[in-house]
Enzyme design. Sequence first.
Site, PDB file in Angstrom:
ATOM      1  N   ASN A  37       0.821  -1.220   0.000  1.00  0.00           N
ATOM      2  CA  ASN A  37       0.000   0.000   0.000  1.00  0.00           C
ATOM      3  C   ASN A  37       0.853   1.267   0.000  1.00  0.00           C
ATOM      4  O   ASN A  37       1.676   1.461   0.895  1.00  0.00           O
ATOM      5  CB  ASN A  37      -0.914  -0.024   1.239  1.00  0.00           C
ATOM      6  CG  ASN A  37      -2.115   0.880   1.078  1.00  0.00           C
ATOM      7  OD1 ASN A  37      -2.312   1.520   0.050  1.00  0.00           O
ATOM      8  ND2 ASN A  37      -2.947   0.928   2.118  1.00  0.00           N
ATOM      9  N   ARG A 147     -13.829  -5.529  15.125  1.00  0.00           N
ATOM     10  CA  ARG A 147     -12.874  -4.502  15.541  1.00  0.00           C
ATOM     11  C   ARG A 147     -13.616  -3.186  15.660  1.00  0.00           C
ATOM     12  O   ARG A 147     -14.367  -2.816  14.748  1.00  0.00           O
ATOM     13  CB  ARG A 147     -11.761  -4.392  14.491  1.00  0.00           C
ATOM     14  CG  ARG A 147     -10.650  -3.447  14.872  1.00  0.00           C
ATOM     15  CD  ARG A 147      -9.650  -3.242  13.740  1.00  0.00           C
ATOM     16  NE  ARG A 147      -9.937  -2.006  13.033  1.00  0.00           N
ATOM     17  CZ  ARG A 147      -9.063  -1.374  12.229  1.00  0.00           C
ATOM     18  NH1 ARG A 147      -7.868  -1.889  12.013  1.00  0.00           N
ATOM     19  NH2 ARG A 147      -9.393  -0.262  11.617  1.00  0.00           N
ATOM     20  N   TYR A 159      -7.309   8.037  12.167  1.00  0.00           N
ATOM     21  CA  TYR A 159      -6.985   6.925  11.278  1.00  0.00           C
ATOM     22  C   TYR A 159      -7.881   5.725  11.610  1.00  0.00           C
ATOM     23  O   TYR A 159      -8.103   5.414  12.773  1.00  0.00           O
ATOM     24  CB  TYR A 159      -5.520   6.518  11.479  1.00  0.00           C
ATOM     25  CG  TYR A 159      -5.038   5.502  10.477  1.00  0.00           C
ATOM     26  CD1 TYR A 159      -4.479   5.899   9.279  1.00  0.00           C
ATOM     27  CD2 TYR A 159      -5.160   4.143  10.724  1.00  0.00           C
ATOM     28  CE1 TYR A 159      -4.044   4.977   8.351  1.00  0.00           C
ATOM     29  CE2 TYR A 159      -4.731   3.205   9.806  1.00  0.00           C
ATOM     30  CZ  TYR A 159      -4.172   3.634   8.619  1.00  0.00           C
ATOM     31  OH  TYR A 159      -3.749   2.714   7.702  1.00  0.00           O
ATOM     32  N   ASP A 210      -7.604  -1.518  17.322  1.00  0.00           N
ATOM     33  CA  ASP A 210      -6.319  -1.271  16.666  1.00  0.00           C
ATOM     34  C   ASP A 210      -5.767   0.074  17.127  1.00  0.00           C
ATOM     35  O   ASP A 210      -6.429   1.100  16.968  1.00  0.00           O
ATOM     36  CB  ASP A 210      -6.531  -1.277  15.143  1.00  0.00           C
ATOM     37  CG  ASP A 210      -5.233  -1.381  14.368  1.00  0.00           C
ATOM     38  OD1 ASP A 210      -4.170  -1.128  14.955  1.00  0.00           O
ATOM     39  OD2 ASP A 210      -5.296  -1.710  13.158  1.00  0.00           O
ATOM     40  N   HIS A 212      -2.751   1.235  16.067  1.00  0.00           N
ATOM     41  CA  HIS A 212      -1.952   1.784  14.960  1.00  0.00           C
ATOM     42  C   HIS A 212      -0.630   2.399  15.413  1.00  0.00           C
ATOM     43  O   HIS A 212      -0.246   3.479  14.934  1.00  0.00           O
ATOM     44  CB  HIS A 212      -2.774   2.808  14.165  1.00  0.00           C
ATOM     45  CG  HIS A 212      -3.842   2.167  13.329  1.00  0.00           C
ATOM     46  ND1 HIS A 212      -5.185   2.374  13.534  1.00  0.00           N
ATOM     47  CD2 HIS A 212      -3.767   1.305  12.307  1.00  0.00           C
ATOM     48  CE1 HIS A 212      -5.886   1.683  12.675  1.00  0.00           C
ATOM     49  NE2 HIS A 212      -5.043   1.013  11.918  1.00  0.00           N
ATOM     50  N   GLU A 236      -4.292  -4.196  19.146  1.00  0.00           N
ATOM     51  CA  GLU A 236      -3.382  -4.418  18.021  1.00  0.00           C
ATOM     52  C   GLU A 236      -2.392  -3.268  17.876  1.00  0.00           C
ATOM     53  O   GLU A 236      -2.758  -2.100  18.072  1.00  0.00           O
ATOM     54  CB  GLU A 236      -4.263  -4.520  16.772  1.00  0.00           C
ATOM     55  CG  GLU A 236      -3.517  -4.555  15.466  1.00  0.00           C
ATOM     56  CD  GLU A 236      -4.505  -4.648  14.309  1.00  0.00           C
ATOM     57  OE1 GLU A 236      -5.632  -5.151  14.507  1.00  0.00           O
ATOM     58  OE2 GLU A 236      -4.173  -4.196  13.208  1.00  0.00           O
ATOM     59  N   GLU A 262       1.342  -6.568  11.307  1.00  0.00           N
ATOM     60  CA  GLU A 262       0.901  -6.338   9.922  1.00  0.00           C
ATOM     61  C   GLU A 262       1.985  -5.680   9.072  1.00  0.00           C
ATOM     62  O   GLU A 262       1.945  -5.802   7.856  1.00  0.00           O
ATOM     63  CB  GLU A 262      -0.402  -5.535   9.885  1.00  0.00           C
ATOM     64  CG  GLU A 262      -0.291  -4.103  10.345  1.00  0.00           C
ATOM     65  CD  GLU A 262      -1.631  -3.378  10.347  1.00  0.00           C
ATOM     66  OE1 GLU A 262      -2.628  -3.965  10.811  1.00  0.00           O
ATOM     67  OE2 GLU A 262      -1.674  -2.232   9.885  1.00  0.00           O
ATOM     68  N   ARG A 283       0.345 -11.068  13.426  1.00  0.00           N
ATOM     69  CA  ARG A 283      -0.523 -10.595  12.346  1.00  0.00           C
ATOM     70  C   ARG A 283       0.140 -10.522  10.976  1.00  0.00           C
ATOM     71  O   ARG A 283      -0.363  -9.875  10.059  1.00  0.00           O
ATOM     72  CB  ARG A 283      -1.107  -9.231  12.719  1.00  0.00           C
ATOM     73  CG  ARG A 283      -2.222  -9.368  13.725  1.00  0.00           C
ATOM     74  CD  ARG A 283      -2.861  -8.074  14.087  1.00  0.00           C
ATOM     75  NE  ARG A 283      -3.088  -7.146  13.007  1.00  0.00           N
ATOM     76  CZ  ARG A 283      -4.040  -7.261  12.079  1.00  0.00           C
ATOM     77  NH1 ARG A 283      -4.856  -8.288  12.096  1.00  0.00           N
ATOM     78  NH2 ARG A 283      -4.150  -6.356  11.133  1.00  0.00           N
ATOM     79  N   HIS A 312      -3.333 -10.075   9.023  1.00  0.00           N
ATOM     80  CA  HIS A 312      -3.814  -8.838   8.408  1.00  0.00           C
ATOM     81  C   HIS A 312      -4.668  -9.200   7.189  1.00  0.00           C
ATOM     82  O   HIS A 312      -4.311 -10.097   6.438  1.00  0.00           O
ATOM     83  CB  HIS A 312      -2.567  -8.065   7.962  1.00  0.00           C
ATOM     84  CG  HIS A 312      -2.797  -6.667   7.532  1.00  0.00           C
ATOM     85  ND1 HIS A 312      -1.906  -6.021   6.705  1.00  0.00           N
ATOM     86  CD2 HIS A 312      -3.776  -5.778   7.810  1.00  0.00           C
ATOM     87  CE1 HIS A 312      -2.327  -4.781   6.498  1.00  0.00           C
ATOM     88  NE2 HIS A 312      -3.460  -4.602   7.158  1.00  0.00           N
ATOM     89  N   GLU A 339      -8.396 -11.228   9.812  1.00  0.00           N
ATOM     90  CA  GLU A 339      -9.059  -9.959   9.510  1.00  0.00           C
ATOM     91  C   GLU A 339      -9.710 -10.039   8.123  1.00  0.00           C
ATOM     92  O   GLU A 339      -9.147 -10.629   7.204  1.00  0.00           O
ATOM     93  CB  GLU A 339      -8.021  -8.824   9.522  1.00  0.00           C
ATOM     94  CG  GLU A 339      -8.606  -7.442   9.272  1.00  0.00           C
ATOM     95  CD  GLU A 339      -7.528  -6.350   9.313  1.00  0.00           C
ATOM     96  OE1 GLU A 339      -6.353  -6.652   9.025  1.00  0.00           O
ATOM     97  OE2 GLU A 339      -7.886  -5.199   9.636  1.00  0.00           O
ATOM     98  N   TRP A 402       1.765   7.014  12.507  1.00  0.00           N
ATOM     99  CA  TRP A 402       0.444   7.099  11.886  1.00  0.00           C
ATOM    100  C   TRP A 402      -0.521   6.232  12.648  1.00  0.00           C
ATOM    101  O   TRP A 402      -1.699   6.275  12.484  1.00  0.00           O
ATOM    102  CB  TRP A 402       0.469   6.730  10.398  1.00  0.00           C
ATOM    103  CG  TRP A 402       1.097   5.414  10.101  1.00  0.00           C
ATOM    104  CD1 TRP A 402       2.409   5.148   9.858  1.00  0.00           C
ATOM    105  CD2 TRP A 402       0.426   4.160  10.017  1.00  0.00           C
ATOM    106  NE1 TRP A 402       2.595   3.825   9.643  1.00  0.00           N
ATOM    107  CE2 TRP A 402       1.396   3.184   9.726  1.00  0.00           C
ATOM    108  CE3 TRP A 402      -0.904   3.766  10.158  1.00  0.00           C
ATOM    109  CZ2 TRP A 402       1.074   1.842   9.583  1.00  0.00           C
ATOM    110  CZ3 TRP A 402      -1.203   2.433  10.019  1.00  0.00           C
ATOM    111  CH2 TRP A 402      -0.230   1.480   9.733  1.00  0.00           C
TER     112      TRP A 402
HETATM  113  O1  EZ4 Z   1      -3.534   0.304   8.256  1.00  0.00           O
HETATM  114  O2  EZ4 Z   1      -3.977  -2.064   5.639  1.00  0.00           O
HETATM  115  O3  EZ4 Z   1      -5.566  -3.736  10.748  1.00  0.00           O
HETATM  116  N1  EZ4 Z   1      -5.654  -3.143   9.742  1.00  0.00           N
HETATM  117  C1  EZ4 Z   1      -5.034  -1.988   9.493  1.00  0.00           C
HETATM  118  C2  EZ4 Z   1      -5.139  -1.464   8.098  1.00  0.00           C
HETATM  119  C3  EZ4 Z   1      -3.770  -0.937   7.670  1.00  0.00           C
HETATM  120  C4  EZ4 Z   1      -3.688  -0.822   6.189  1.00  0.00           C
HETATM  121  C5  EZ4 Z   1      -2.294  -0.361   5.774  1.00  0.00           C
HETATM  122  O4  EZ4 Z   1      -2.113  -0.542   4.422  1.00  0.00           O
HETATM  123  O5  EZ4 Z   1      -4.406  -1.452  10.371  1.00  0.00           O
HETATM  124  O6  EZ4 Z   1      -6.106  -0.474   8.002  1.00  0.00           O
HETATM  125 CO    CO Z   2      -3.898  -2.763  11.952  1.00  0.00          CO
END
Ligand code: EZ4
Ligand code: CO
Length: 402
Positions: A37, A147, A159, A210, A212, A236, A262, A283, A312, A339, A402
């Site tokens: 991505n 989730r 996000y 999540d 992140h 996560e 992931e 993951r 993932h 997922e 992020w």
């Molecule tokens: O941020 O797949 O758990 N899933 C995630 C996704 C990831 C994207 C990154 O390309 O965290 O939304």
């Molecule tokens: Co994630």
Amino acid sequence: MKIADARVIVTCPDRNFVTLKIVTSSGVYGVGDATLNGRELAVAAYLQEHVVPALIGRDASRIEDTWQYLYRGAYWRRGPVTMSAIAAVDTALWDIKGKVAGLPVYQLLGGRSREGVTVYGHANADTVEDVLTEVATYVDLGYQAVRVQTGVPGLASTYGVSKDRLFYEPADSALPTENTWSTAHYLDHVPEVFARVRDEFGPTLKLLHDVHHRLTPIEAARLGKSVEPYNLTWIEDPVPAELQEGFRLIRQHTTTPIAVGEVFNTIWDCQQLITEQLIDYIRATVVHAGGISHLRRIFDLANLYHVRSGSHGATDLSPVCMAAALHLDLAIPNFGLQEYMRHTEATDAVFPHGYHFADGYLHPSEAPGLGVDIDEELAARYPYRPAALPVNRLQDGTMHSW
Ligand code: EZ4
Ligand code: CO
């Protein structure tokens, strides 16, 4: 049976995908996902310029040997671009092997260890009130695991929270969008979200969240403790995972299970996390972690240490990756959860596939190989569009995870 041709197909049916199609001298072909991505063309070039020329004329039946040849032969080991390219080759060769054997790939991996692959969906909304409706949608569809992400009061955008519902795409602009982040606001808000969701849906629905990579270990420890009453299946990516020993601190403070991986691309990214039992779910997934062959190695290591899989499965992993993941998920002893973010109709049309969802489970296709294809003519109608993942700044302007 020699490899006669290998094509790199870049297409954008609502989002970008990179696919490798390997064609053998006997006409049997296989497909592998190579999508990274926001960095799609780097993998496409790696494949086109450096891998495809080395594949032509090789014996298509030699999956392990080809993996080692590409991994060792590059000299420059690991990294998401390299490992996604190797994954695509590996996946396509497993597809070919299944077609030649006349068996679905999970049969080649030892056969089924379970009846279906339990998946979780994404419920996201700006407010707690609205996210309850989203969770209910998944429960009505038969999901056993959801989730849950919401907006954070005081922050303009978050996000993982979008306007779209069953479909959601974080790579939303050619150059990274900038969001604002506040750990204080976030930690204050999350426990209330899960209190409400648990209250509404009772004790058995599996709930996940999540983070992140946005917290420090001690902040993540506090988050884990604060949601213990709501019995989450996992939190996560609580912290960035380059410092694997950082997870020890989280572990010492909370019984909330931890999932991570992931962004991992080899077994070395999670070796300490697994062998020191610092996590509960790994993951990593087929496309970014070296294909079916290498991911299986990661899951086997994890199995020794009571760590389960939790691959993932966002929309930036193509139906080819999802199909491959399902065959592996079905076969391994230590499967945890998969997922599953649904692809759009346009994506599904470019990648016809035989896996299907029923009663909270995904079931891989029974067709020989992976049971997924690419419609090259249709793919050609969707040219690549640059799209990057967003970044975060703290309220004082500091660049953050992020
Ligand atoms: O941020 O797949 O758990 N899933 C995630 C996704 C990831 C994207 C990154 O390309 O965290 O939304
Ligand atoms: Co994630």
